[in-house]
Design a protein around this motif. Structure first.
Motif: not given
Length: 440
Positions: A200-207, A212-213, A225-239
């Motif tokens: 969640q911190r990573r998402l908030k910082q990146w948004l 400019r994406y 880039t967002s670097r959110l892919s590991p958190y989506l892979r394990f479901g730490c974030l909901s897509p």
């Protein structure tokens, strides 16, 4: 009236926010047992992912404890351990997020059979993807084989509501939560840590960079880039929650989330994606060269941009998406080696490695998968000059080339004759906007 109990088996949904199985159980039952089963069969696949998993489980346990519950941890066969616990607490049923890999579907089938045998029900929930695999289908087919028409339909597909985290989780009395082992040592020293709060911190910082994406996502040295892919892979974030935060369903970032859904619906229809060519009639005339494979794996091919990508992979358990395309294309289209060992190497190191996206993208690059232009290639020199024009990415990961200036840094310094000849093949068919993504 006796209290009703349910078990929620966590798998790749390690969060409390927008977790449909957990939310439904807490709403409908008096007592809920959140359960994770450490399967020894999966323990040795990736040291990086094992560390990330244990970190994520520790965070999940704390989040559940703050809500009055706990994460019950068991070790062994997931089906046997789930049924054993469910019987012990007198559970009526079991909730589980639907998934698409062969392992997940076999687990679901066995769990359903055992639940029925013990007069319990098994209910599947969404949450691993935004649009559920199989919920949209082409006329006359069971899944979309090409991304563009899938993307058009996906944008208009109905989506569920994002769910809040439950306020309270109540365990049955007397349940031993079990011990969660300390995170094991990973192989990549600079790998990102796991966990929902980290995500969640990573998402908030990146948004703030989202606007400019389209301009920054291919800047290899910029690392924006967002670097959110590991958190989506394990479901730490909901897509779904990530897409909602982006708040632009037609934009380029959400398009990458659609690519992720696309490969999940492909895998649901073709579960052998990691080992069998998807495209019927695909030519697979691969060379066998273990020395070339080792050089590629270890980042010592002599092609600077390729070696930079592979060294980033080993150091961080992650690689820029453009580097993934370049390195995968180099292995298959230049060295002429089979894509399957590439799948395994990526799977061994990547924090975000999963069957659907890792295998689907490898097959796309190799020309055996969903690409409508199977002879497409990625010329590494041209790619490097375009996406790392001043060589900063290469210098970061291949420090022995730090003194080389300008575009010269992208020229191969040692390459086998076979690879040199392959570099001269006709210009690659690069069509803007059609490249797949491992999610960035």
């Amino acid at each position: 009236m006796s209290e009703r109990t349910a078990v929620v088996l966590f798998t790749r949904d390690l969060r409390v926010h927008d977790q449909p199985a957990l939310a439904a159980a807490c709403s409908a039952f008096d007592r809920v047992v959140p359960l994770y089963v450490l399967d020894p069969a999966l323990a040795g696949l990736s040291a990086n992912r094992s560390r990330f998993l244990h970190q994520s489980l520790a965070e999940l346990r704390e989040a559940l404890r703050r809500r009055g519950g706990d994460l019950v941890v068991r070790r062994g066969d997931p089906v046997a351990e789930t049924i054993k616990l469910a019987r012990k607490v007198g559970a009526e049923g079991i909730g589980l997020s639907a998934d698409v890999s062969r392992y997940a579907r076999r687990r679901e089938r066995r769990l359903r059979e055992e639940a029925e045998r013990h007069r319990m029900f098994l209910r599947l929930f969404p949450g691993v993807t935004i649009v559920e695999p199989g919920s949209v289908k082409p006329t006359g087919g069971d899944h979309y084989k090409v991304f563009s028409p899938y993307h058009r339909v996906w944008q208009g597909a109905g989506r569920r509501e994002e769910l809040a985290a439950p306020r309270r989780v109540r365990l049955p009395d007397g349940v031993d939560p079990g011990r969660l082992p300390a995170p094991p040592k990973g192989d990549s020293p600079d790998a990102a840590p796991g966990g929902e709060s980290v995500a969640q911190r990573r998402l908030k910082q990146w948004l703030p960079t989202l606007g400019r994406y389209d301009d920054i996502h291919d800047d290899m040295a910029g690392d924006l880039t967002s670097r959110l892919s590991p958190y989506l892979r394990f479901g730490c974030l909901s897509p779904l929650a990530v897409a909602n935060r982006a708040d632009d369903w037609t934009g380029p970032f959400v398009r990458q989330l659609c690519w992720r859904d696309f490969y999940y619906q492909v895998t649901a229809a073709f579960p052998q994606l990691s080992s069998v060519a998807y495209r019927r009639g695909a030519t697979e005339e691969w060379r066998y060269d273990p020395q070339a494979l080792d050089a590629w794996t270890e980042g010592r091919t002599g092609m600077p941009i390729v070696d930079a990508g592979m060294r980033q992979l080993r150091a961080e358990g992650w690689m820029h998406n453009r580097a993934r395309l370049i390195t995968a294309g180099y292995l298959t289209k230049h060295l002429g080696l089979d894509w399957r060992p590439g799948v395994r190497v990526f799977s061994r190191w990547l924090l975000d490695g999963d069957v659907a996206n890792n295998s689907g993208n490898w097959q796309w690059v190799a020309g055996t998968g969903n690409d409508s232009r199977p002879y497409r290639g990625f010329n590494p020199v041209r790619q490097a000059e375009r996406y790392d024009p001043d060589g900063a990415y290469v210098r970061r990961w291949v420090p022995e080339l730090a003194s080389i200036g300008g575009k010269a840094i992208h020229q191969p310094w040692r390459l086998p004759d076979e690879a040199r000849r392959r570099l001269d093949y006709p210009p690659p068919l690069e069509v803007p906007g059609t490249d797949p993504t491992w999610l960035r």
